[in-house]
Scaffold this active site. Structure first.
Site, PDB file in Angstrom:
ATOM      1  N   HIS A  21      82.606 -73.040   7.622  1.00  0.00           N
ATOM      2  CA  HIS A  21      83.772 -74.122   7.393  1.00  0.00           C
ATOM      3  C   HIS A  21      84.905 -73.631   6.310  1.00  0.00           C
ATOM      4  CE1 HIS A  21      79.865 -76.766   7.523  1.00  0.00           C
ATOM      5  NE2 HIS A  21      80.623 -77.344   8.438  1.00  0.00           N
ATOM      6  N   GLU A 178      72.536 -72.476   2.021  1.00  0.00           N
ATOM      7  CA  GLU A 178      73.604 -73.272   1.334  1.00  0.00           C
ATOM      8  C   GLU A 178      73.169 -73.664  -0.148  1.00  0.00           C
ATOM      9  OE1 GLU A 178      75.976 -75.928   1.413  1.00  0.00           O
ATOM     10  OE2 GLU A 178      74.478 -76.393   3.380  1.00  0.00           O
TER      11      GLU A 178
END
Length: 313
Positions: A21, A178
């Site tokens: 991303h 993450e």
């Protein structure tokens, strides 16, 4: 009686993905640094390749160009005939699968670490796709122990109907990393330091495993996805209530049926409901508004891994 010990092949090929991303900048920044100077990620006997997965999205500092790269690594998209009208990310997925796969083959990379940021208050999070993978459970246990007292959570996304088709899923051992909270398009030094340490400990574990260290049986606390929860909506499909202040930033904390979950603009509180305590994750994640996900419910459970060691020793 089943064996309490597993012998695994040594790990040889590792990739570290950043920019899946394009606006999640910690992985982008680290991978670009390692492409210039990879000394800190190299370990004897290992091939470690840093790689920018979605360069066009990185250049624009946007999540994606046409569609979410982290959702198109299913066999249907990977097998589509190349054409001009294919979404950019599907083309890119096929290129990545060619470089690091093919998916589900003996030739695929052993491990892919895919680096992500979240706007949610999730701290250091490891994402596990297979609850029966002793090697990854052992690795995650090692990373958690090494990071202590800094908390590190494990999010298990194994689910009968929720299929993710992640970028990292082409590897034999896919690892999602993450770290948050961090706004999109922003770099925070503390978040970067935490992600850097997670990669360091992971590589140290692999090196020690390859060198013949035996890792004894271990138990790992994980949070397994149950379902995703949308925002309350009106007849037009627009959001009618937002995350309640009591829930905001409370990722990984117990959420009870009687707890406030949403609040409307006229002050009405909406409770969680249901009949069990859950543990919310990705609370109010910015990237998930388009996916109609306010948060995900998880249940807490313990996974057990057998002892492992490398077959070379």
């Amino acid at each position: 009686m089943t064996s309490r010990h597993i012998t695994e092949e040594p790990i040889k090929k590792i990739a570290i993905f950043g920019g899946t991303h394009g606006n999640e900048l910690t992985g982008v920044f680290l991978v670009k640094h390692w492409l210039e100077n990879d000394a800190e990620i190299q370990r004897t006997g290992l091939e470690v390749k840093p790689f920018i997965t979605n360069p066009r999205a990185v250049k624009k500092c946007t999540r994606y160009i046409d569609c979410d790269l982290n959702r198109v690594f299913d066999l249907e998209n990977l097998g589509k005939k190349m054409s001009e009208d294919l979404p950019y990310e599907v083309k890119r997925a096929q290129e990545i699968n060619h470089l690091f796969g093919p998916k589900n083959s003996e030739d695929s990379y052993d491990i892919i670490f895919d680096l992500h940021n979240t706007t949610s208050n999730m701290g250091c999070t490891l994402i596990l796709e297979d609850s029966k993978n002793d090697f990854l459970i052992q690795m995650f246990h090692y990373i958690k122990t090494s990071l202590a007292p800094l908390p590190c959570y494990v999010y298990l996304i194994e689910h009968p109907s929720l299929k993710y088709a992640t970028t990292r899923s082409i590897a034999k051992y896919p690892v999602g990393i993450e770290v948050g909270p961090q706004p999109q398009g922003v770099l925070r030094a503390d978040i970067l330091d935490q992600m850097r340490k997670m990669i360091k400990h992971a590589l140290d574990f692999i090196f020690q495993f390859n060198e013949g260290k035996e890792f004894p049986p271990c138990a790992l606390e994980v949070y397994k996805i149950m379902e995703k929860v949308d925002y309350p909506r009106n007849e037009s499909g627009e959001i009618a209530a937002i995350i309640h202040p009591n829930l905001q930033d409370q990722d990984w904390k117990p959420l009870h049926p009687v707890d406030p979950t949403f609040v409307t603009l006229d002050g009405k509180t909406i409770l969680l409901g249901g009949d069990c305590t859950v543990y919310p994750v990705f609370v109010n994640e910015a990237a998930y508004y388009e996916k109609k996900e306010a948060f995900a419910k998880t249940m807490k459970l313990t996974l057990n891994a057998k002892s492992i060691h490398s077959s070379f020793h």
